[in-house]
Scaffold this motif. Structure first.
Motif, short mmCIF file in Angstrom:
data_model
loop_
_atom_site.label_atom_id
_atom_site.label_comp_id
_atom_site.label_asym_id
_atom_site.label_seq_id
_atom_site.Cartn_x
_atom_site.Cartn_y
_atom_site.Cartn_z
N ILE A 178 -0.23 -2.00 10.18
CA ILE A 178 -1.23 -2.23 9.25
C ILE A 178 -2.36 -2.77 9.77
O ILE A 178 -2.33 -4.03 10.39
N GLY A 224 -6.41 -4.24 6.39
CA GLY A 224 -5.60 -3.61 5.28
C GLY A 224 -6.16 -2.10 5.04
O GLY A 224 -5.54 -1.27 4.18
N THR A 246 -7.00 4.23 4.37
CA THR A 246 -6.38 4.10 2.91
C THR A 246 -7.72 3.97 1.81
O THR A 246 -7.68 4.50 0.71
N ASN A 288 6.16 -3.88 15.44
CA ASN A 288 6.72 -3.16 14.13
C ASN A 288 5.65 -2.57 13.20
O ASN A 288 4.47 -2.40 13.61
N GLN A 289 6.54 -1.26 12.67
CA GLN A 289 5.89 -0.29 12.13
C GLN A 289 6.31 -0.11 10.71
O GLN A 289 7.55 -0.41 10.56
N PRO A 290 5.55 0.44 9.71
CA PRO A 290 4.19 0.95 9.93
C PRO A 290 3.44 -0.23 10.19
O PRO A 290 3.45 -1.19 9.77
N VAL A 305 -3.34 2.63 8.63
CA VAL A 305 -2.01 2.44 8.87
C VAL A 305 -1.66 3.58 9.80
O VAL A 305 -2.16 4.48 10.00
N SER A 353 11.36 -0.74 8.03
CA SER A 353 10.17 -1.13 7.21
C SER A 353 9.63 -0.21 6.45
O SER A 353 9.38 1.12 6.78
N GLN A 364 4.91 3.22 -5.99
CA GLN A 364 6.07 2.03 -6.08
C GLN A 364 7.22 2.87 -6.64
O GLN A 364 8.29 2.48 -6.18
N ILE A 401 2.65 5.46 0.76
CA ILE A 401 3.85 4.94 0.97
C ILE A 401 4.30 5.49 2.63
O ILE A 401 4.43 6.35 2.53
N LYS A 417 5.82 0.17 3.90
CA LYS A 417 4.92 -0.41 3.24
C LYS A 417 4.38 0.39 2.26
O LYS A 417 4.20 1.83 2.37
N LEU A 446 1.19 1.25 -0.16
CA LEU A 446 -0.27 0.69 -0.42
C LEU A 446 -0.75 1.55 -1.52
O LEU A 446 0.25 2.13 -2.30
#
Length: 206
Positions: free
Chosen positions: A53, A57, A119, A49-51, A60, A26, A4, A34, A28, A30
């Motif tokens: 997922i 979940g 992930t 659209n990317q990334p 990616v 975009s 974050q 990131i 994302k 995770l």
């Protein structure tokens, strides 16, 4: 770690390569990574659209390029029971990577570079097309950060990146007008070579 906290850095990195994808942007975040992407929409504007997922979940993908034989590959996957929400090549590549991992590279006809990440296991695959049309650079920023980007200037935006001159690569460039091997003009930044595949886990290359 602290993904974050990396959001402002990612925004700045994307600013540097916005010209590569004026049709979409975009990010994302995770649990352990990131991903950011700017998009030039050619195929499947609504669903590409990317990334990208996976529904569960777990997986990616960030992908740059075009898979020329994606229709044939998609038809093959449909016969095996796979379903698709869109009509583009990104989703086809994504499902192939989930199904077969690096083995699917032998099936691809196109110009591309991509990073595919699990992930759960923190395993990743990075690959570039055989002719090296689409670029991909990478660097280990510090003890726990590994970064990929389509241009060096995006990597240089990271505040922990030290932009040390690679004198060997500079010598090669002055002599041959290019940096040999996987070298770039910066010590800690490397380039993926044409037809090269690298795999890793978390911050480490296997």
């Amino acid at each position: 770690k602290n993904c974050q906290e990396e959001l402002p850095v990612m925004e700045t990195m994307l600013d540097k390569i916005q010209h590569r994808g004026p049709d979409g942007r975009s990010i994302k975040i995770l649990k352990n990574s990131i991903f950011g992407h700017v998009r030039l929409a050619i195929l499947d504007e609504e669903n590409g659209n990317q990334p990208m997922i996976s529904e569960c979940g777990r997986y990616v993908l960030v992908f740059n390029g075009e898979i020329y034989n994606y229709i044939e590959l998609k038809e093959s996957l449909i016969k095996k029971g796979y379903k698709f929400s869109g009509n583009g090549d990104t989703e086809v590549l994504f499902k192939l990577l989930i199904k077969e991992g690096k083995k699917c590279l032998s099936l691809l006809n196109g110009m591309f570079s991509f990073v595919f990440f699990d992930t759960y296991s923190c395993d990743w695959i990075a690959a570039r097309d055989h002719f090296g049309i689409k670029p991909l650079y990478y660097a280990q920023i510090d003890e726990d950060k590994f970064i990929f980007a389509s241009e060096i200037k995006a990597i240089l935006e990271h505040p922990n990146m030290q932009s040390e001159l690679n004198t060997i690569a500079l010598h090669d460039y002055l002599n041959f007008q290019l940096c040999l091997g996987d070298h770039t003009l910066f010590k800690k930044i490397h380039k993926l070579l044409p037809a090269e595949l690298i795999i890793g886990n978390s911050k480490n290359i296997k």
